[in-house]
Design an enzyme around this catalytic site. Structure first.
Site, PDB file in Angstrom:
ATOM      1  N   HIS A 173      -8.338 -30.224 -41.384  1.00 35.34           N
ATOM      2  CA  HIS A 173      -7.300 -31.107 -42.480  1.00 35.34           C
ATOM      3  C   HIS A 173      -6.224 -30.018 -42.606  1.00 35.34           C
ATOM      4  CE1 HIS A 173      -6.296 -33.356 -45.817  1.00 35.34           C
ATOM      5  NE2 HIS A 173      -7.163 -33.757 -45.888  1.00 35.34           N
ATOM      6  N   GLU A 276      -4.695 -34.678 -38.851  1.00 33.96           N
ATOM      7  CA  GLU A 276      -6.566 -33.393 -39.221  1.00 33.96           C
ATOM      8  C   GLU A 276      -6.629 -34.020 -37.591  1.00 33.96           C
ATOM      9  OE1 GLU A 276      -8.249 -35.170 -42.337  1.00 33.96           O
ATOM     10  OE2 GLU A 276      -5.581 -35.702 -43.342  1.00 33.96           O
TER      11      GLU A 276
HETATM   12  C1  BG6 Z   1      -7.718 -37.022 -46.711  1.00 30.34           C
HETATM   13  C2  BG6 Z   1      -7.973 -38.461 -46.587  1.00 30.34           C
HETATM   14  O1  BG6 Z   1      -7.772 -36.645 -45.282  1.00 30.34           O
HETATM   15  O2  BG6 Z   1      -7.437 -36.043 -47.244  1.00 30.34           O
HETATM   16  C3  BG6 Z   1      -7.088 -39.220 -47.389  1.00 30.34           C
HETATM   17  O3  BG6 Z   1      -8.121 -39.144 -45.302  1.00 30.34           O
HETATM   18  C4  BG6 Z   1      -7.599 -37.975 -48.961  1.00 30.34           C
HETATM   19  O4  BG6 Z   1      -8.004 -40.319 -48.540  1.00 30.34           O
HETATM   20  C5  BG6 Z   1      -6.866 -36.417 -48.482  1.00 30.34           C
HETATM   21  O5  BG6 Z   1      -6.690 -38.446 -49.913  1.00 30.34           O
HETATM   22  C6  BG6 Z   1      -6.364 -35.598 -49.927  1.00 30.34           C
HETATM   23  O6  BG6 Z   1      -8.207 -35.264 -50.225  1.00 30.34           O
HETATM   24  P1  BG6 Z   1      -9.346 -34.350 -51.056  1.00 30.34           P
HETATM   25  O7  BG6 Z   1     -10.022 -34.727 -51.153  1.00 30.34           O
HETATM   26  O8  BG6 Z   1      -8.223 -33.071 -50.610  1.00 30.34           O
HETATM   27  O9  BG6 Z   1      -7.795 -34.926 -52.269  1.00 30.34           O
END
Ligand code: BG6
Length: 304
Positions: A173, A276
């Site tokens: 990510h 990602e």
């Molecule tokens: C992204 C998602 O990968 O991560 C989003 O597509 C999400 O929907 C974002 O808001 C952050 O996620 P988190 O759990 O780290 O706040």
């Protein structure tokens, strides 16, 4: 890495003079600094989480929130969180953590080495435990291999250690630093089909490069394409290559969502974007017993 070792002992065992040094962000929270002739990267054992990648004399390529948490059970905000064994909210139990549990556990530092006398590599491991099996029943092992050359390469090796096949979604990510979100474009996903996570509904098709003037949360499916961040403000193009991945997620939280996140500065959305390397939605992967799947990404910057 054995937790009973002192920092000096850890450095004697895993440090590589001028190439890998291990320090602690806070007591019990080790961070490796990798140095190659042309770049520096840092990696936390927590989450097997790459925090930074900075070619010499350049702006940081990866973005890291100034408000991130650094403690077990909390995901670090920025860098490259490892998402496993589910991407996004759990499919049937909203009480389970978003994006799985790999990013919120301490991983073991397995080994370090130097490639061709100048390029450092660190290898981390995470295996199932009583705790992970309460969240997800399968036995697995993960390895994260971080290699720093001119580019940064991150490989996630997912092995099924169970007696039955399992299906998972996953992602590297990556958060990228940009000069200003309004001035960049992302190329590479033209004509790809995507799911808009903000509006739902049927798949749409990407017309032209991606630009930003509002919150964006999209899963591009069935694509193995390399993405490029064209950033005139930083006078560079960032290349994001991947393999073992058929989904690419693009995310910027914009104003309201940034304000709702406690570990994200209100204005920080202007300086970041996520690209990602994932396997999400119908690109979920099924791995047979004793088999592995390798998800990897390679990141580099070139002046324009
Ligand atoms: C992204 C998602 O990968 O991560 C989003 O597509 C999400 O929907 C974002 O808001 C952050 O996620 P988190 O759990 O780290 O706040």
């Amino acid at each position: 890495m054995e937790t009973t070792l002192t920092l000096d002992e850890i450095n004697i065992r895993y440090g590589l003079q001028n190439h890998i040094v291990i320090e602690e962000k806070t007591p019990g929270f080790p961070i490796l600094t990798l140095q190659s002739p042309s770049a520096t990267a840092t990696v936390a054992a927590h989450g097997g989480h790459v925090l930074s990648y900075t070619p010499n004399g350049e702006e940081p390529v990866l973005w890291l929130s100034s408000l991130s948490h650094y403690r077990e059970g909390k995901a670090i905000r920025g860098g490259i969180p490892v998402i496993f064994p589910w991407f996004g909210p759990h499919a049937s139990d909203s009480g389970k953590p978003s994006h799985g549990f790999a990013r919120t556990r301490f991983w073991t530092l397995h080994s370090t080495r130097l490639i061709n006398g100048e390029f450092p590599q660190a290898r981390f491991q995470l295996t199932d435990s009583e705790l992970t099996r309460t969240l997800w029943p399968s036995r697995f092992s993960l390895e994260l291999v971080v290699t720093l050359k001119e580019s940064l390469k991150v490989e996630l090796i997912i092995k099924n250690e169970d007696t039955e096949p399992f299906t998972c979604t996953c992602a590297l990510h990556s958060y990228f630093t940009v000069s200003h979100i309004s001035n960049i474009e992302i190329q590479g996903l033209e004509k790809a089909s995507y799911i808009d996570q903000l509006t739902g509904g049927p798949h749409k098709v990407q017309e032209g490069p991606i630009t930003f003037d509002a919150e964006k949360d999209t899963i591009y499916v069935d694509t193995a394409a390399t993405c490029k961040i064209i950033d005139p403000g930083f006078k560079r193009t960032v290349f994001v290559e991947k393999s073992g991945s058929l989904s690419t997620v693009i995310w910027n939280p914009w104003i309201d969502k940034s304000a709702r996140m406690s570990d994200f500065g209100d204005d920080e959305y202007t300086g970041m974007v996520c690209i990602e390397a994932a396997n999400a939605s119908h690109n979920a992967i099924t791995i047979s017993p004793s088999q592995t799947h390798i998800l990897s990404t390679s990141i580099r910057a070139e002046a324009i």
